[in-house]
Scaffold this motif. Structure first.
Motif, PDB file in Angstrom:
ATOM      1  N   ASP A  78       0.876  -1.179   0.000  1.00 36.38           N
ATOM      2  CA  ASP A  78       0.000   0.000   0.000  1.00 36.38           C
ATOM      3  C   ASP A  78       0.910   1.224   0.000  1.00 36.38           C
ATOM      4  O   ASP A  78       1.750   1.378   0.900  1.00 36.38           O
ATOM      5  N   VAL A  79       0.758   2.068  -1.013  1.00 36.88           N
ATOM      6  CA  VAL A  79       1.568   3.283  -1.083  1.00 36.88           C
ATOM      7  C   VAL A  79       0.652   4.453  -0.727  1.00 36.88           C
ATOM      8  O   VAL A  79      -0.393   4.635  -1.357  1.00 36.88           O
ATOM      9  N   PHE A  80       1.034   5.210   0.289  1.00 35.63           N
ATOM     10  CA  PHE A  80       0.214   6.342   0.734  1.00 35.63           C
ATOM     11  C   PHE A  80       0.762   7.625   0.120  1.00 35.63           C
ATOM     12  O   PHE A  80       1.967   7.890   0.190  1.00 35.63           O
ATOM     13  N   LEU A  81      -0.132   8.399  -0.477  1.00 33.61           N
ATOM     14  CA  LEU A  81       0.281   9.638  -1.149  1.00 33.61           C
ATOM     15  C   LEU A  81      -0.389  10.843  -0.496  1.00 33.61           C
ATOM     16  O   LEU A  81      -1.539  10.755  -0.059  1.00 33.61           O
ATOM     17  N   ASP A  82       0.345  11.954  -0.485  1.00 34.92           N
ATOM     18  CA  ASP A  82      -0.257  13.259  -0.173  1.00 34.92           C
ATOM     19  C   ASP A  82      -0.523  13.896  -1.540  1.00 34.92           C
ATOM     20  O   ASP A  82       0.409  14.274  -2.253  1.00 34.92           O
ATOM     21  N   TRP A  83      -1.791  13.965  -1.937  1.00 36.22           N
ATOM     22  CA  TRP A  83      -2.131  14.438  -3.293  1.00 36.22           C
ATOM     23  C   TRP A  83      -3.329  15.373  -3.196  1.00 36.22           C
ATOM     24  O   TRP A  83      -4.367  15.013  -2.634  1.00 36.22           O
ATOM     25  N   ASP A  84      -3.163  16.587  -3.728  1.00 36.14           N
ATOM     26  CA  ASP A  84      -4.221  17.596  -3.560  1.00 36.14           C
ATOM     27  C   ASP A  84      -4.413  18.349  -4.867  1.00 36.14           C
ATOM     28  O   ASP A  84      -4.343  19.575  -4.888  1.00 36.14           O
ATOM     29  N   GLU A  85      -4.597  17.593  -5.962  1.00 33.26           N
ATOM     30  CA  GLU A  85      -4.716  18.239  -7.273  1.00 33.26           C
ATOM     31  C   GLU A  85      -6.014  17.848  -7.958  1.00 33.26           C
ATOM     32  O   GLU A  85      -6.731  16.950  -7.488  1.00 33.26           O
ATOM     33  N   ALA A  86      -6.313  18.486  -9.093  1.00 35.75           N
ATOM     34  CA  ALA A  86      -7.444  18.132  -9.974  1.00 35.75           C
ATOM     35  C   ALA A  86      -8.737  17.918  -9.191  1.00 35.75           C
ATOM     36  O   ALA A  86      -9.443  16.923  -9.396  1.00 35.75           O
TER      37      ALA A  86
END
Ligand code: NAD
Length: 480
Positions: free
Chosen positions: A376-384
């Motif tokens: 499981d790869v956890f991302l900080d993503w706040d786009e689109a």
């Protein structure tokens, strides 16, 4: 002649010195074969700049004597001070917290006359590991750690306790309908151990309805065993329902050490006034005597204490005109107990203590075959606009070294490949990569992470997905 046992004693803060002095006088008057080494921990020590509240000299005495009777300690607010209680419990491996919650009607008013329950709380694990992180602008994480030996220890202790004290039922409380791995392990081990105690009834309740029943019908409860956080909350509910926090003692038990204290805190509002009820610490001292194999002394003191309550000699917290004879302070209450050391309670069941619960050595569990099958790869993503489909398609376009993107979840809910537009998405995403029917290697994980990083995405953490003898070592996504 019984050989004397050396006990470390901390008088504590606030009302601590008064109630500890009262308890010590009773222990001495009852000729208990104990010698006391006084230690300084808590407020005065914090003030000297020791952030743990426990100086080295105190540790030396505690480690030598292995048993500590402790008055309540004030934890200063803020300033990086650590709770002495948590530090002592965890450092000394005091895995079991035992709290008796019973009512003493008609002598002490309570809405639950038949209440006589014991809460055995796991004391070292669960969310109290205190491992917490901030991982993105919006999201924080706390790790809930539950181990097989830790769970087995506490569950065996609960059954041994029930057996030693002639109890009839052990109730396990968890939330395993939601936390299937951590609470699930606790429930599973409970079910596996229960048949070893055929004379005891055993049952499991989900903690929410269980706590409601403790509040509404505590007289139906006997021994309750539960995880750390639930036990913390439940034991305060139970103490309150029983009538007075001033009457409850608590034992912290480990394989090599034990600590005994009142349930209540240092009560700064009444400190130094000789009005505090010393009963909570006295009950804890009685638990200590049983723990030390000094059951006959425990009985004598407990019976004297019951006689004092029966005679209506009450401190202010339990004084009621209808049932009390005399309102007394801390010192006079202790005097009254001492005067009754050879009396027998008239109507309250006489206390007898056979033996302390046994702490069983754990059998080693056979090792299982562990295989890495994904990550499981956890991302900080706040786009689109946080559209999961945009993130999903971006990840699908990245070469993933033989691993397939299985799903993306947000706060545990599946949002890709098939989610619902109503689901709120935070900036914290879990992207599950897995291979069907085969194992993967760590270098494959590293290559995947490198590719995700090179695509301009921010990896904040990973969790490996394992099987153990073919059984999944992780939960599915909600909605999967
Ligand atoms: P508290 O238990 O000290 O007091 C709550 C209320 O109960 C107060 O009104 C107090 O007067 C009353 N009370 C408590 N013990 C009593 C007794 N023996 N006789 C009569 N009345 C009694 O809880 P709090 O005010 O939230 O905490 C005060 C301090 O104690 C805090 O610094 C807290 O961190 C600490 N604390 C220590 C322990 C411990 O050492 N195990 C436990 C809880 C709180």
């Amino acid at each position: 002649m019984t050989e004397k046992q050396r006990i470390a004693v901390a008088y504590g803060d606030g009302i601590g010195p008064e109630i500890t002095e009262a308890t010590m006088r009773i222990l001495k008057a009852a000729d208990t074969p104990l010698e006391f080494d006084r230690i300084e921990i808590g407020e005065a020590v914090y003030r000297k700049g020791v952030s743990s509240g426990i100086p080295r000299e105190a540790w030396d005495v505690i480690r030598r004597n292995r048993v500590l009777l402790k008055g309540p300690i004030t934890t200063p607010q803020g300033g990086g001070y650590k709770s002495v209680n948590v530090t002592l419990r965890k450092t000394l491996g005091l895995f079991a917290n035992v709290r008796q919650c019973r009512s003493y009607t008609p002598y002490v008013a309570s809405n639950h006359p038949g209440m006589n329950m014991v809460i055995i709380r796991e004391n070292e694990e669960d969310l109290y590991a205190g491992i917490e992180y901030r991982q993105s602008q919006e999201t924080y994480q706390g790790l809930k750690l539950v181990s097989r030996p830790g769970t087995e220890n506490i569950i065996r202790y609960a059954f041994e306790y029930a057996r030693a004290y002639g109890r009839h039922k052990v109730t396990c409380m968890t939330k395993d309908n939601i936390m299937k791995m951590t609470d699930g392990l606790f429930h599973k081990i409970f079910d596996a151990i229960a048949p070893e105690y055929p004379e005891l009834r055993s049952e499991h309740q989900i903690i929410d309805i269980g706590a409601a029943r403790v509040a509404a019908t505590p007289e139906d409860m006997d021994v309750v065993v539960t995880l750390n956080l639930y036990g913390d909350i439940l034991s305060d509910i139970a103490a309150q329902v029983a009538g007075s926090v001033g009457l409850a003692g608590s034992a912290n038990i480990g394989e090599d050490a034990a600590m005994f204290e009142a349930v209540h805190g240092s009560a700064p509002d009444i400190a130094g006034k000789d009005v505090a009820n010393p009963s909570g610490l006295l009950i804890a001292a009685i638990q200590m005597l049983v723990h030390l194999g000094l059951g006959s002394y425990a009985e004598r003191i407990r019976n004297a204490w019951l006689c004092t309550l029966e005679d209506g000699i009450h401190t202010a917290d339990i004084y009621r005109k209808e049932v009390s004879e005399r309102k007394v302070g801390t010192t006079a209450f202790a005097d009254a107990v001492i005067e009754r050391l050879d009396h027998t309670p008239q109507s309250t069941k006489r206390a007898t203590y056979q033996r302390a619960p046994v702490i069983l050595k754990l059998a080693s569990v056979p090792r299982q075959r562990k295989e890495l099958i994904g990550v499981d790869v956890f991302l900080d993503w706040d786009e689109a606009n946080r559209d999961p489909n945009v993130l999903g398609q971006q990840l699908e376009a990245i070469g993933s070294g033989g691993l397939q993107l299985d799903m993306i979840t947000n706060r545990g809910v599946v949002v890709y490949p098939e989610g619902l537009p109503e689901t709120f998405c935070s900036d914290h995403w879990r992207c599950r990569y897995i291979v069907d029917g085969g194992a993967i290697t760590f270098p494959q994980v590293l290559r995947l992470l490198e590719q995700i990083h090179n695509a301009g995405l921010e990896v904040i953490k990973t969790e490996h997905l394992y099987t153990f003898d073919g059984e999944l070592g992780f939960t599915l996504g909600q909605g999967e």
